[in-house]
Enzyme design. Structure first.
Site, mmCIF file in Angstrom:
data_model
loop_
_atom_site.group_PDB
_atom_site.id
_atom_site.type_symbol
_atom_site.label_atom_id
_atom_site.label_comp_id
_atom_site.label_asym_id
_atom_site.label_seq_id
_atom_site.Cartn_x
_atom_site.Cartn_y
_atom_site.Cartn_z
ATOM 1 N N TYR A 97 0.802 -1.223 0.000
ATOM 2 C CA TYR A 97 0.000 0.000 0.000
ATOM 3 C C TYR A 97 0.838 1.279 0.000
ATOM 4 C CZ TYR A 97 -4.326 -2.547 0.664
ATOM 5 O OH TYR A 97 -5.411 -3.361 0.492
ATOM 6 N N LYS A 137 2.514 -15.392 4.771
ATOM 7 C CA LYS A 137 2.787 -16.383 3.723
ATOM 8 C C LYS A 137 4.306 -16.497 3.604
ATOM 9 C CE LYS A 137 1.194 -19.042 0.349
ATOM 10 N NZ LYS A 137 0.516 -20.314 0.620
ATOM 11 N N ASP A 180 -3.658 -18.502 3.184
ATOM 12 C CA ASP A 180 -4.650 -19.331 2.482
ATOM 13 C C ASP A 180 -5.385 -20.238 3.469
ATOM 14 O OD1 ASP A 180 -2.108 -20.380 2.784
ATOM 15 O OD2 ASP A 180 -2.165 -21.630 0.990
ATOM 16 N N ASP A 220 -6.794 -6.512 4.644
ATOM 17 C CA ASP A 220 -7.896 -5.929 3.872
ATOM 18 C C ASP A 220 -8.818 -7.041 3.370
ATOM 19 O OD1 ASP A 220 -9.421 -4.090 2.546
ATOM 20 O OD2 ASP A 220 -8.018 -3.778 0.899
ATOM 21 N N ASP A 225 -12.847 -8.358 4.934
ATOM 22 C CA ASP A 225 -14.097 -8.452 4.160
ATOM 23 C C ASP A 225 -14.706 -9.839 4.363
ATOM 24 O OD1 ASP A 225 -13.848 -5.899 3.045
ATOM 25 O OD2 ASP A 225 -14.449 -6.585 1.051
HETATM 26 P P1 ATP Z 1 -14.078 -0.968 -1.790
HETATM 27 O O1 ATP Z 1 -13.155 -1.659 -2.717
HETATM 28 O O2 ATP Z 1 -14.028 0.519 -1.854
HETATM 29 O O3 ATP Z 1 -14.011 -1.494 -0.373
HETATM 30 P P2 ATP Z 1 -16.086 -2.686 -2.864
HETATM 31 O O4 ATP Z 1 -15.895 -2.710 -4.315
HETATM 32 O O5 ATP Z 1 -15.583 -3.821 -2.024
HETATM 33 O O6 ATP Z 1 -15.544 -1.291 -2.287
HETATM 34 P P3 ATP Z 1 -18.473 -1.975 -1.529
HETATM 35 O O7 ATP Z 1 -18.779 -0.578 -1.859
HETATM 36 O O8 ATP Z 1 -17.845 -2.232 -0.207
HETATM 37 O O9 ATP Z 1 -17.607 -2.580 -2.672
HETATM 38 O O10 ATP Z 1 -19.774 -2.836 -1.679
HETATM 39 C C1 ATP Z 1 -19.775 -4.248 -1.880
HETATM 40 C C2 ATP Z 1 -21.229 -4.733 -1.867
HETATM 41 O O11 ATP Z 1 -21.754 -4.619 -0.555
HETATM 42 C C3 ATP Z 1 -22.135 -3.912 -2.773
HETATM 43 O O12 ATP Z 1 -23.039 -4.760 -3.457
HETATM 44 C C4 ATP Z 1 -22.885 -3.014 -1.845
HETATM 45 O O13 ATP Z 1 -24.175 -2.706 -2.269
HETATM 46 C C5 ATP Z 1 -22.920 -3.805 -0.532
HETATM 47 N N1 ATP Z 1 -22.816 -2.891 0.617
HETATM 48 C C6 ATP Z 1 -21.686 -2.271 1.048
HETATM 49 N N2 ATP Z 1 -21.965 -1.483 2.080
HETATM 50 C C7 ATP Z 1 -23.269 -1.617 2.351
HETATM 51 C C8 ATP Z 1 -24.157 -1.033 3.331
HETATM 52 N N3 ATP Z 1 -23.739 -0.158 4.267
HETATM 53 N N4 ATP Z 1 -25.451 -1.389 3.310
HETATM 54 C C9 ATP Z 1 -25.894 -2.255 2.390
HETATM 55 N N5 ATP Z 1 -25.127 -2.847 1.445
HETATM 56 C C10 ATP Z 1 -23.828 -2.512 1.414
#
Ligand code: ATP
Length: 337
Positions: free
Chosen positions: A123, A170, A203, A227, A231
């Site tokens: 990053y 890793k 992994d 990161d 998720d």
């Molecule tokens: P980034 O790379 O910036 O983290 P991303 O590409 O992972 O973004 P997000 O914007 O985090 O994507 O969204 C991923 C999915 O989760 C989308 O379909 C979005 O609609 C859903 N989502 C994210 N945040 C929320 C929220 N607060 N409420 C409802 N749905 C959400």
């Protein structure tokens, strides 16, 4: 009176920021904990309006505040949050994954936290082309690795949980960089004999987060792995809508949802504000500990239990199986506070 700077962001950011303002104002009016909120611009909108995704006035106002709340920003995220993390030396990114009732989740008994190193790894933006090849520098230092390891062990010590730190890396492939990270964590672990220490390849960790997520307590890892894994861990407990994050340094901290700007649902009043509201809880914890203000910590606990009780009663936004709009959900929170 705490001075809070608030970056309102892009996509669903402005809607979620209104929710945060409404909750902070309710705490200010009814729970006698005073805030002075300054709304700030950064991200895609700021870039198109001013030519700078992170305007100087925004940085100056953040530096004058006691803490910053940051809504998600869009495509320019790297020019905002990655820069702020390094500029303010917010070296620890704390991402809890905690079960809430009635979630579309894999399990309902998870309480873990990912402690992600926040200042180096891939990053640092050190990427370049070398003829037909593209190169990215992955920088891992002993100082930053030991600092984040110490933070993880302190977190494990303070948590009312199984007192375990899992170091994720890793090092079988990245022998030099992740080798240094693993060794640094191992060295620090010797200062914490009461905390169980284990190591896991990234992994295997990704698999175990699905297979046996209940085995994790505190996970410490490098920037990119943190990161990705956070998720995943947020999905294990019900999705990005319930996932807060804190970026913490020795003197300042910034709080944000784990998720991005979610342009697909922006402007529809259906976004779940919980992740950003739970970030307020993390901010109140941090402010309370920093200023020895037990009221802050108590109000934070009250906010978290209000969100817990609300989703338990079935009031939920669409992403977690409910029908409430962003504003309806927020109003229930402020009414119940
Ligand atoms: P980034 O790379 O910036 O983290 P991303 O590409 O992972 O973004 P997000 O914007 O985090 O994507 O969204 C991923 C999915 O989760 C989308 O379909 C979005 O609609 C859903 N989502 C994210 N945040 C929320 C929220 N607060 N409420 C409802 N749905 C959400």
């Amino acid at each position: 009176m705490y001075k809070i700077s608030l970056i309102t962001g892009d996509g669903i950011g402005p809607e979620l920021s209104e929710s945060v303002i409404s909750v902070l104002n309710t705490i200010h009016d009814r729970l006698d904990l005073k805030f002075d909120i300054t709304k700030l611009s950064a991200g895609d909108k700021a870039l198109s309006e001013t030519g700078n995704a992170l305007p100087d006035e925004t940085v100056a106002a953040i530096k004058q505040s006691d803490a910053c709340m940051k809504a998600p920003v869009g495509e320019s995220a790297a020019d905002v949050i990655v820069v702020l993390r390094r500029m303010l030396d917010l070296y620890a990114n704390i991402r809890p994954a905690k079960s809430y009732p009635h979630m579309p989740a894999l399990r309902d008994d998870i309480d873990m936290v990912i402690v992600r190193e926040n200042t180096e790894d891939l990053y640092t933006g050190k990427e370049f082309s070398l003829g037909n090849a593209s190169v990215a520098l992955r920088i891992i230092s002993e100082a930053a690795s030991k600092r984040i390891a110490k933070y993880a062990f302190e977190t494990a010590t303070q948590r009312d949980s199984m007192k375990k730190v899992t170091c994720v890396h890793k090092s079988n492939v990245m022998r030099v960089t992740d080798g240094m990270f693993a060794k640094s964590c191992t060295d620090v672990s010797k200062d914490y004999p009461d905390i169980t220490f284990e190591q896991m390849y990234v992994d295997a960790c990704a698999m175990n987060l699905i297979r046996q997520p209940e085995q994790f307590d505190v996970v410490v890892t490098t920037n990119l792995f943190g990161d990705i894994l956070s998720d995943e861990s947020s999905q294990v407990v019900g999705g990005l809508g319930m996932a807060p994050a804190a970026n913490i340094g020795d003197n300042f901290a910034l709080f944000e949802p784990v998720h991005g700007a979610a342009f697909d649902i922006a402007g529809q009043n259906i976004a779940n504000p919980s992740s950003f509201l739970l970030s307020i809880k993390m901010m109140l914890d941090w402010l309370g500990n920093k200023h020895n203000d037990s009221k802050c910590v108590k109000v934070g606990e009250r906010l978290e239990s209000t969100i817990f009780d609300l989703v338990k009663s079935g009031v939920k936004t669409k992403d977690i199986g409910g029908t409430s709009s962003t504003t309806e959900f927020t109003k229930q929170i402020t009414d119940n506070l």
